[in-house]
Write a protein that holds these residues in place. Structure first.
Motif, PDB file in Angstrom:
ATOM      1  N   ARG A 181       0.828  -1.201   0.000  1.00 34.16           N
ATOM      2  CA  ARG A 181       0.000   0.000   0.000  1.00 34.16           C
ATOM      3  C   ARG A 181       0.862   1.251   0.000  1.00 34.16           C
ATOM      4  NH1 ARG A 181      -4.008  -2.125   4.716  1.00 34.16           N
ATOM      5  NH2 ARG A 181      -2.014  -2.949   5.450  1.00 34.16           N
ATOM      6  N   LEU A 182       0.460   2.221  -0.800  1.00 31.67           N
ATOM      7  CA  LEU A 182       1.214   3.464  -0.924  1.00 31.67           C
ATOM      8  C   LEU A 182       1.375   4.141   0.429  1.00 31.67           C
ATOM      9  CD1 LEU A 182       2.592   5.385  -2.925  1.00 31.67           C
ATOM     10  CD2 LEU A 182       0.392   6.547  -3.207  1.00 31.67           C
ATOM     11  N   LYS A 183       0.345   4.089   1.255  1.00 32.08           N
ATOM     12  CA  LYS A 183       0.416   4.700   2.580  1.00 32.08           C
ATOM     13  C   LYS A 183       1.526   4.075   3.414  1.00 32.08           C
ATOM     14  CE  LYS A 183      -2.341   5.556   6.751  1.00 32.08           C
ATOM     15  NZ  LYS A 183      -3.648   5.367   7.409  1.00 32.08           N
ATOM     16  N   THR A 184       1.695   2.761   3.299  1.00 27.61           N
ATOM     17  CA  THR A 184       2.740   2.074   4.054  1.00 27.61           C
ATOM     18  C   THR A 184       4.124   2.517   3.598  1.00 27.61           C
ATOM     19  OG1 THR A 184       1.303   0.152   4.334  1.00 27.61           O
ATOM     20  CG2 THR A 184       3.654  -0.180   4.707  1.00 27.61           C
ATOM     21  N   VAL A 204       2.812  15.062  -0.467  1.00 29.50           N
ATOM     22  CA  VAL A 204       3.958  14.541  -1.207  1.00 29.50           C
ATOM     23  C   VAL A 204       3.523  13.582  -2.314  1.00 29.50           C
ATOM     24  CG1 VAL A 204       5.917  12.956  -0.963  1.00 29.50           C
ATOM     25  CG2 VAL A 204       5.669  14.884   0.602  1.00 29.50           C
ATOM     26  N   ILE A 205       2.465  12.828  -2.073  1.00 31.11           N
ATOM     27  CA  ILE A 205       2.036  11.809  -3.029  1.00 31.11           C
ATOM     28  C   ILE A 205       1.764  12.419  -4.398  1.00 31.11           C
ATOM     29  CG2 ILE A 205       0.239  10.124  -3.572  1.00 31.11           C
ATOM     30  CD1 ILE A 205      -0.070   9.612  -0.591  1.00 31.11           C
ATOM     31  N   ILE A 250       8.307  -2.309   7.556  1.00 34.54           N
ATOM     32  CA  ILE A 250       7.123  -2.658   6.766  1.00 34.54           C
ATOM     33  C   ILE A 250       6.346  -3.674   7.606  1.00 34.54           C
ATOM     34  CG2 ILE A 250       6.233  -3.652   4.639  1.00 34.54           C
ATOM     35  CD1 ILE A 250       7.620  -0.980   4.225  1.00 34.54           C
ATOM     36  N   PRO A 251       5.235  -3.280   8.191  1.00 37.01           N
ATOM     37  CA  PRO A 251       4.556  -4.149   9.159  1.00 37.01           C
ATOM     38  C   PRO A 251       3.985  -5.411   8.520  1.00 37.01           C
ATOM     39  CG  PRO A 251       3.212  -2.229   8.641  1.00 37.01           C
ATOM     40  CD  PRO A 251       4.556  -1.986   8.018  1.00 37.01           C
TER      41      PRO A 251
END
Length: 301
Positions: A181-184, A204-205, A250-251
């Motif tokens: 995921r981009l958020k991650t 920033v995205i 990275i969870p």
């Protein structure tokens, strides 16, 4: 302060914020370029290949059977490093694969190691460079074309999965500690740079997409879950996922998200090692990865 002066101050503040956001976006989109400060301990060949208009650098490590002329072509594993890493740091994967009879190909993604620069790196850079690396490997007469695997770490794993949507001609894929995921990805970069996610990081995205000349609508269509579901229905390239429960960069929720949303059973293992770039040190890693490659790359003896 009159109204004109007040508006001038407001405009200057807004411009300053925009400049700071742009600088932040460029910084988070520019990977740390680490030198390749190690060389393979096995015999190897320096390799150069093209990806787009730029040159990528790599090492091809032939299997022992190739070196001894006991066979003409060998099963080969392509290793894709993560963001801000390089092929030298990926050498940690080589010994077990080489001992098992595989040739190994390591390369630097553009903007990493010794490969050439581009204006903006992204997961699609990793995807496109892997595709170019596969085409190079398939051009070699000493590679068994029916026994090519990919091992992608972190963003290298994400690029590998995205490449499945481009008719990637390989027979097996392993991802290690992969974000989806981009958020991650954004959270991990903010953590690395010690900046808060809110509010500037979300701005920033937009700049990421602008600098990389990426269409956001096209990006939304290239969803990892959709790619995996399409692969399961069509090409059916076997994929094995590895993630540690104690990865704080990275969870492990990224792998759990895949398990919860892909329509078919997900071949995977959760490890219990601390860290993001050390899965191979857990004996359970090779206890699952090696049988997976042996099962799907039939050329191995």
């Amino acid at each position: 302060m009159n109204s004109v002066a007040m508006w001038e101050v407001i405009v200057l503040v807004i411009l300053l914020i925009l400049v700071l956001v742009w600088i932040l976006a460029v910084r988070t989109q520019t990977p740390l370029r680490r030198p390749n400060d190690q060389l393979p301990k096995h015999d190897y060949e320096d390799v150069r290949f093209q990806s787009g208009e730029k040159r990528c650098c790599g090492w091809f490590i032939p299997s022992r059977e190739l070196q001894l002329k006991e066979r003409a072509a060998a099963p080969t594993i392509i290793i894709v490093h993560g963001w801000g890493s390089n092929r030298a740091y990926s050498l940690r994967y080589v010994d077990p694969l080489h001992e098992a009879g595989f040739s190994v190909f390591l390369f630097d993604v553009r903007c990493h190691g010794d490969s050439e620069d581009i204006s903006a790196s992204s997961s699609y850079t990793f995807r496109d460079d892997l595709i170019s690396a596969v085409h190079y490997i398939r051009s070699r007469s000493d590679v068994d074309l029916e026994a090519i695997g990919v091992l992608g770490h972190s963003l290298g794993g994400l690029g590998t999965i995205l490449a499945l949507d481009q008719t990637l001609p390989v027979q097996a894929v392993v991802t290690d500690s992969m974000p989806i995921r981009l958020k991650t990805v954004l959270q991990s970069e903010c953590s690395r740079l010690h900046i808060p996610m809110f509010p500037l990081a979300y701005m920033v995205i937009f700049i990421w997409f602008l600098r990389a000349r990426m269409d956001y609508r096209a990006y939304r269509k290239m969803n990892v879950i959709d790619v995996l579901n399409t692969n399961a229905r069509g090409a059916q390239i076997p994929v094995f996922f590895v993630h540690s429960r104690h990865d704080r960069f990275i969870p492990p929720a990224e792998l759990q998200y895949i398990i919860d949303h892909v329509q078919t059973p997900v071949d995977h293992v959760f490890l219990d090692i601390n860290g993001h770039s050390c899965s191979e040190q857990d004996h359970h890693f090779w206890g699952h990865v090696m049988p997976f490659f042996r099962r799907h790359l039939q050329g191995i003896r």
